[in-house]
Design an enzyme around this catalytic site. Structure first.
Site, PDB file in Angstrom:
ATOM      1  N   LYS A 187      43.789  54.235  40.991  1.00  0.00           N
ATOM      2  CA  LYS A 187      43.919  54.670  39.614  1.00  0.00           C
ATOM      3  C   LYS A 187      44.528  56.197  39.509  1.00  0.00           C
ATOM      4  O   LYS A 187      43.941  57.000  40.344  1.00  0.00           O
ATOM      5  CB  LYS A 187      42.396  54.723  39.047  1.00  0.00           C
ATOM      6  CG  LYS A 187      41.708  53.426  38.999  1.00  0.00           C
ATOM      7  CD  LYS A 187      40.655  53.231  38.064  1.00  0.00           C
ATOM      8  CE  LYS A 187      39.496  52.179  38.645  1.00  0.00           C
ATOM      9  NZ  LYS A 187      38.940  52.550  39.727  1.00  0.00           N
ATOM     10  N   ASN A 226      26.036  39.404  47.276  1.00  0.00           N
ATOM     11  CA  ASN A 226      26.948  39.407  46.132  1.00  0.00           C
ATOM     12  C   ASN A 226      28.147  38.685  46.153  1.00  0.00           C
ATOM     13  O   ASN A 226      28.703  38.284  45.245  1.00  0.00           O
ATOM     14  CB  ASN A 226      27.295  40.873  45.981  1.00  0.00           C
ATOM     15  CG  ASN A 226      26.053  41.746  45.338  1.00  0.00           C
ATOM     16  OD1 ASN A 226      25.069  41.319  45.447  1.00  0.00           O
ATOM     17  ND2 ASN A 226      26.345  42.904  44.967  1.00  0.00           N
ATOM     18  N   SER A 280      42.408  51.665  32.144  1.00  0.00           N
ATOM     19  CA  SER A 280      41.076  51.523  32.295  1.00  0.00           C
ATOM     20  C   SER A 280      40.035  52.498  31.335  1.00  0.00           C
ATOM     21  O   SER A 280      40.817  53.143  30.540  1.00  0.00           O
ATOM     22  CB  SER A 280      40.764  51.888  33.575  1.00  0.00           C
ATOM     23  OG  SER A 280      39.334  52.019  33.892  1.00  0.00           O
ATOM     24  N   HIS A 291      43.439  55.783  34.686  1.00  0.00           N
ATOM     25  CA  HIS A 291      42.109  55.587  34.815  1.00  0.00           C
ATOM     26  C   HIS A 291      41.335  55.603  33.462  1.00  0.00           C
ATOM     27  O   HIS A 291      40.392  55.076  33.220  1.00  0.00           O
ATOM     28  CB  HIS A 291      41.489  56.675  35.735  1.00  0.00           C
ATOM     29  CG  HIS A 291      40.160  56.528  36.384  1.00  0.00           C
ATOM     30  ND1 HIS A 291      39.674  57.132  37.630  1.00  0.00           N
ATOM     31  CD2 HIS A 291      39.106  56.094  35.917  1.00  0.00           C
ATOM     32  CE1 HIS A 291      38.492  56.572  37.852  1.00  0.00           C
ATOM     33  NE2 HIS A 291      38.259  56.234  36.746  1.00  0.00           N
ATOM     34  N   ASP A 348      38.879  48.447  44.781  1.00  0.00           N
ATOM     35  CA  ASP A 348      39.144  49.003  43.771  1.00  0.00           C
ATOM     36  C   ASP A 348      38.826  50.387  43.864  1.00  0.00           C
ATOM     37  O   ASP A 348      37.575  50.906  44.281  1.00  0.00           O
ATOM     38  CB  ASP A 348      38.240  48.763  42.365  1.00  0.00           C
ATOM     39  CG  ASP A 348      38.423  49.539  41.221  1.00  0.00           C
ATOM     40  OD1 ASP A 348      39.516  49.267  40.842  1.00  0.00           O
ATOM     41  OD2 ASP A 348      37.548  50.497  41.012  1.00  0.00           O
ATOM     42  N   TYR A 350      37.913  59.233  42.860  1.00  0.00           N
ATOM     43  CA  TYR A 350      36.507  59.004  43.782  1.00  0.00           C
ATOM     44  C   TYR A 350      36.600  60.097  44.901  1.00  0.00           C
ATOM     45  O   TYR A 350      35.614  59.999  45.678  1.00  0.00           O
ATOM     46  CB  TYR A 350      36.470  57.557  44.114  1.00  0.00           C
ATOM     47  CG  TYR A 350      36.251  56.549  42.870  1.00  0.00           C
ATOM     48  CD1 TYR A 350      36.215  56.957  41.801  1.00  0.00           C
ATOM     49  CD2 TYR A 350      36.459  55.270  43.057  1.00  0.00           C
ATOM     50  CE1 TYR A 350      35.927  56.225  40.681  1.00  0.00           C
ATOM     51  CE2 TYR A 350      36.589  54.617  42.024  1.00  0.00           C
ATOM     52  CZ  TYR A 350      36.216  54.776  40.740  1.00  0.00           C
ATOM     53  OH  TYR A 350      36.009  54.103  39.559  1.00  0.00           O
TER      54      TYR A 350
HETATM   55  N1  LIG Z   1      37.158  52.528  35.553  1.00  0.00           N
HETATM   56  C1  LIG Z   1      35.842  53.532  35.438  1.00  0.00           C
HETATM   57  O1  LIG Z   1      35.893  54.407  34.893  1.00  0.00           O
HETATM   58  C2  LIG Z   1      34.782  53.085  36.261  1.00  0.00           C
HETATM   59  C3  LIG Z   1      33.248  53.336  36.084  1.00  0.00           C
HETATM   60  C4  LIG Z   1      32.459  52.797  36.915  1.00  0.00           C
HETATM   61  C5  LIG Z   1      32.551  51.970  37.979  1.00  0.00           C
HETATM   62  N2  LIG Z   1      33.855  51.613  38.230  1.00  0.00           N
HETATM   63  C6  LIG Z   1      34.136  50.627  39.106  1.00  0.00           C
HETATM   64  O2  LIG Z   1      33.344  49.754  39.312  1.00  0.00           O
HETATM   65  C7  LIG Z   1      32.683  49.609  40.717  1.00  0.00           C
HETATM   66  C8  LIG Z   1      31.454  48.906  40.326  1.00  0.00           C
HETATM   67  O3  LIG Z   1      30.526  49.756  39.487  1.00  0.00           O
HETATM   68  P1  LIG Z   1      28.966  49.588  39.554  1.00  0.00           P
HETATM   69  O4  LIG Z   1      28.736  50.463  40.827  1.00  0.00           O
HETATM   70  O5  LIG Z   1      28.341  50.269  38.464  1.00  0.00           O
HETATM   71  O6  LIG Z   1      28.677  48.126  40.001  1.00  0.00           O
HETATM   72  P2  LIG Z   1      27.381  47.472  40.255  1.00  0.00           P
HETATM   73  O7  LIG Z   1      27.349  46.447  41.259  1.00  0.00           O
HETATM   74  O8  LIG Z   1      26.910  46.756  38.591  1.00  0.00           O
HETATM   75  O9  LIG Z   1      26.089  48.383  40.302  1.00  0.00           O
HETATM   76  C9  LIG Z   1      25.870  48.888  41.608  1.00  0.00           C
HETATM   77  C10 LIG Z   1      24.405  49.353  41.827  1.00  0.00           C
HETATM   78  O10 LIG Z   1      23.713  47.882  42.037  1.00  0.00           O
HETATM   79  C11 LIG Z   1      22.976  48.172  43.237  1.00  0.00           C
HETATM   80  N3  LIG Z   1      23.112  46.802  43.749  1.00  0.00           N
HETATM   81  C12 LIG Z   1      24.441  46.117  44.170  1.00  0.00           C
HETATM   82  N4  LIG Z   1      23.989  44.842  44.675  1.00  0.00           N
HETATM   83  C13 LIG Z   1      22.710  44.462  44.477  1.00  0.00           C
HETATM   84  C14 LIG Z   1      21.910  43.486  44.585  1.00  0.00           C
HETATM   85  N5  LIG Z   1      22.484  42.533  45.040  1.00  0.00           N
HETATM   86  N6  LIG Z   1      20.666  43.604  44.105  1.00  0.00           N
HETATM   87  C15 LIG Z   1      20.101  44.602  43.785  1.00  0.00           C
HETATM   88  N7  LIG Z   1      21.046  45.911  43.372  1.00  0.00           N
HETATM   89  C16 LIG Z   1      22.160  45.774  43.969  1.00  0.00           C
HETATM   90  C17 LIG Z   1      23.641  49.115  43.991  1.00  0.00           C
HETATM   91  O11 LIG Z   1      22.422  49.571  44.712  1.00  0.00           O
HETATM   92  P3  LIG Z   1      22.595  50.184  46.209  1.00  0.00           P
HETATM   93  O12 LIG Z   1      23.366  51.598  45.980  1.00  0.00           O
HETATM   94  O13 LIG Z   1      21.086  50.431  46.487  1.00  0.00           O
HETATM   95  O14 LIG Z   1      23.184  49.201  47.145  1.00  0.00           O
HETATM   96  C18 LIG Z   1      24.054  50.047  43.018  1.00  0.00           C
HETATM   97  O15 LIG Z   1      23.202  50.946  42.749  1.00  0.00           O
HETATM   98  C19 LIG Z   1      32.566  50.891  40.968  1.00  0.00           C
HETATM   99  O16 LIG Z   1      32.465  51.140  42.417  1.00  0.00           O
HETATM  100  C20 LIG Z   1      34.197  51.312  40.685  1.00  0.00           C
HETATM  101  O17 LIG Z   1      34.993  50.930  41.445  1.00  0.00           O
HETATM  102  C21 LIG Z   1      34.944  52.219  37.378  1.00  0.00           C
END
Ligand SMILES: NC(=O)c1ccc[n+]([C@@H]2O[C@H](COP(=O)([O-])OP(=O)(O)OC[C@H]3O[C@@H](n4cnc5c(N)ncnc54)[C@H](OP(=O)(O)O)[C@@H]3O)[C@@H](O)[C@H]2O)c1
Length: 314
Positions: free
Chosen positions: A86, A273, A169, A119, A52, A57
């Site tokens: 997006k 994951n 989104s 987006h 994604d 970004y």
């Molecule tokens: N449409 C939108 O407006 C929007 C907004 C936000 C996000 N998104 C999309 O959604 C994706 C995912 O969002 P998200 O980054 O919030 O996802 P997430 O997977 O809920 O959170 C990522 C965070 O969790 C930590 N993490 C990952 N795996 C882990 C594990 N096994 N154990 C402990 N901590 C873990 C990571 O730490 P580390 O950094 O230390 O690895 C990172 O800080 C984004 O990359 C983007 O593509 C879209």
């Protein structure tokens, strides 16, 4: 909806003959360019097949580089991966949609895109400035274009053959309904924040009824602490089933019928994951009964991205 008995390989069909989206997705919202390349490579190696991205970004080039390298090295075909990107808020004017789409494809080094999303439903002042503001720091919105105008231009991309599916989104059910009603090509996917603290149950029910895939972002609560990864219900289930809290949260998301996006940044976390397995029904019920309600990302209210600052893990 799920196609495989192995939760990790679950794929969900997209409407309008848009193919299938892998339920486990890797999100590329990663500020650092070098980390984008290594994390994307690690995710591909761990088994992730959905990537994604977003013009916003500012790292589509790095994602494209990592995907091309992974495809070349790993015997993976383009058809085996599913790529989303997006359209940003400053490109909502219909005449800006096709050029923005083409520029994303070029940066990603792709000939076609699996999924293109608007987006956010907020149109910003058209132009190359992604975050247009007045002298007082207020966002400059664009009242000269409607979301339906932009959607019509998205439909034209599908007609053109280089975009297999389209969606929205950061949208509420109330904003989605009029687009759904008026659309010639119905949205295939809706990407929103969703996790046990923000289950978006009403939106999910609507999506299921209409054959739209709900693609959940922040399924781990964006890794914020205190937060979901330390929630006592999640932790107790993790101990009981011999999985980590992250694996429990990701399995819950897939089992309830959503696709998801997670962003592990190390190879070990990418493998963790991806390695999810089916939770027993009583665990799903327990997670569904968590009462905490909390939105973590404010983008739905303003169109400006950003997780609400909290204490984060080291
Ligand atoms: N449409 C939108 O407006 C929007 C907004 C936000 C996000 N998104 C999309 O959604 C994706 C995912 O969002 P998200 O980054 O919030 O996802 P997430 O997977 O809920 O959170 C990522 C965070 O969790 C930590 N993490 C990952 N795996 C882990 C594990 N096994 N154990 C402990 N901590 C873990 C990571 O730490 P580390 O950094 O230390 O690895 C990172 O800080 C984004 O990359 C983007 O593509 C879209």
């Amino acid at each position: 909806m799920a196609e495989s008995s192995d939760l990790r390989l679950t794929k969900m069909p997209l409407n309008n003959r848009g193919g299938h989206i892998p339920a486990l997705g890797f999100g590329t919202l990663i500020p650092d360019a070098a980390v984008t390349v290594t994390a994307t490579r690690d995710a591909l190696e761990a088994g992730f097949r959905h990537f994604d991205c977003a013009e916003r970004y500012r790292n589509e080039r790095e994602v494209g580089e990592a995907l091309q390298a992974g495809i070349a090295a790993g015997g993976i075909a383009r058809e085996d991966i599913f790529v989303t990107t997006k359209l940003w808020n400053s490109n909502h004017r219909p005449e800006r949609v096709e050029p923005a789409f083409g520029a994303s494809l070029d940066r990603l080094r792709l000939r076609y895109l699996d999924l293109y999303l608007i987006h956010t439903p907020f149109a910003f002042q058209p132009g190359d400035e992604q975050d247009p503001r007045d002298q007082n720091g207020n966002v400059l919105y664009d009242n000269g274009v409607t979301l339906l105008d932009t959607w019509r231009a998205m439909e034209a991309l599908v007609d053109g053959g280089r975009c297999r599916a389209i969606g929205l989104s950061d949208i509420s059910l109330n904003q989605l309904l009029p687009i759904y009603e008026s659309a010639r090509i119905k949205p295939a996917v809706v990407q929103v924040e969703a996790h046990p603290y923000l289950p978006e149950t009403e939106l999910l029910e609507f999506c299921k009824e209409k054959g739209i895939v709900l693609l959940a972002f922040a399924p781990l609560g964006h890794g914020m602490r205190p937060g979901l990864l330390e929630d006592p219900v999640i932790s107790a289930i993790a101990v009981r089933v011999g999985k980590t809290p992250a694996q429990v949260l990701l399995a819950w998301a897939v089992q309830r019928g959503t696709a998801l996006l997670t962003t592990p940044k190390s190879a070990a976390r990418a493998r963790e994951n991806f390695d999810i397995s089916t939770l027993p029904e009583d665990a799903i019920d327990e997670i569904n009964s968590i009462q905490i309600r909390q939105r973590l990302n404010d983008v739905v209210n303003t169109g400006s991205p950003g997780f609400i600052p909290r204490v984060k893990s080291a």
